[in-house]
Design an enzyme around this catalytic site. Structure first.
Site, PDB file in Angstrom:
ATOM      1  N   CYS A  16       0.879  -1.209   0.035  1.00 10.16           N
ATOM      2  CA  CYS A  16       0.081  -0.262   0.018  1.00 10.16           C
ATOM      3  C   CYS A  16       0.824   1.200  -0.036  1.00 10.16           C
ATOM      4  O   CYS A  16       2.109   1.155  -0.472  1.00 10.16           O
ATOM      5  CB  CYS A  16      -0.985  -0.026   1.112  1.00 10.16           C
ATOM      6  SG  CYS A  16      -0.233   0.241   2.775  1.00 10.16           S
ATOM      7  N   ARG A  71      -3.580  -0.769   5.257  1.00 12.86           N
ATOM      8  CA  ARG A  71      -4.340  -1.793   4.237  1.00 12.86           C
ATOM      9  C   ARG A  71      -3.235  -2.780   4.230  1.00 12.86           C
ATOM     10  O   ARG A  71      -3.668  -4.101   4.231  1.00 12.86           O
ATOM     11  CB  ARG A  71      -4.335  -1.294   2.871  1.00 12.86           C
ATOM     12  CG  ARG A  71      -5.828  -0.284   2.775  1.00 12.86           C
ATOM     13  CD  ARG A  71      -5.691   0.379   1.691  1.00 12.86           C
ATOM     14  NE  ARG A  71      -4.563   1.244   1.461  1.00 12.86           N
ATOM     15  CZ  ARG A  71      -4.407   2.096   0.328  1.00 12.86           C
ATOM     16  NH1 ARG A  71      -5.297   1.984  -0.625  1.00 12.86           N
ATOM     17  NH2 ARG A  71      -3.680   2.932   0.325  1.00 12.86           N
ATOM     18  N   ASP A 120      -8.570   3.481   0.812  1.00 16.11           N
ATOM     19  CA  ASP A 120      -7.367   3.666   2.260  1.00 16.11           C
ATOM     20  C   ASP A 120      -8.419   4.422   3.268  1.00 16.11           C
ATOM     21  O   ASP A 120      -8.908   5.373   3.054  1.00 16.11           O
ATOM     22  CB  ASP A 120      -6.442   4.826   1.510  1.00 16.11           C
ATOM     23  CG  ASP A 120      -5.261   4.793   2.488  1.00 16.11           C
ATOM     24  OD1 ASP A 120      -5.319   4.223   3.903  1.00 16.11           O
ATOM     25  OD2 ASP A 120      -4.335   5.427   2.452  1.00 16.11           O
TER      26      ASP A 120
END
Length: 156
Positions: free
Chosen positions: A10, A16, A121
């Site tokens: 990420c 994440r 996100d």
């Protein structure tokens, strides 16, 4: 090719990708596929050594998974990984721009899972956003495990 080393990517490596990494390890162990899978995570814009966010830790703790030991890492040379799964097309494209030889081993998580969309996100959002991200990741990762197991068997 048998898949043994997976990298999840990420941006900051505090939400994440660390959530995805611990979830994949957890789900892989439950699936008992008969071989070890090494799972790591990193960020395209990570500051090294940062812990996972509090909400990411809480969302994982709700699933019985401890994320407290995580520390962020900058994206390494990915050529040592059999499979690189990114949270967005932007992450995927950035990796492939630097290492075009990895084409065929770098995918978005959604592409590889057959889900089709980037993973949003949750950074800076409420706990609920992290819980939704965890739910999305878990669903996609189940599909990833099925695919890895199928491809792994075909490679043997």
């Amino acid at each position: 090719m048998s898949i043994r080393r997976v990298l999840l990517v990420c941006t900051g490596n505090t939400c994440r990708s660390p959530m995805a990494a611990v979830l994949l390890r957890h789900l892989w162990a439950q699936a008992d596929p008969g071989w070890d899978l090494e799972v790591a995570s990193a960020g395209t814009g990570a500051f090294p050594g940062m812990p996972a966010t509090d909400h990411a830790m809480t969302a994982m703790r709700e699933r019985g998974i401890d994320l407290s030991g995580h520390r962020s890492q900058v994206l390494p040379d990915v050529s040592g990984f059999d499979l690189v799964l990114t949270m967005t097309r932007g992450h995927r494209d950035a990796i492939l721009a630097r290492q075009p030889a990895m084409s065929g081993r770098v995918f978005t998580l959604a592409e590889y899972a057959g889900a089709g969309q980037d993973v949003p996100d949750p950074f800076g959002g409420p706990l609920y956003a992290y819980q939704q991200t965890a739910k999305t990741l878990e669903s996609m990762l189940q599909a990833v495990i099925n695919r890895i197991r199928t491809e792994g068997r075909a490679a043997e």
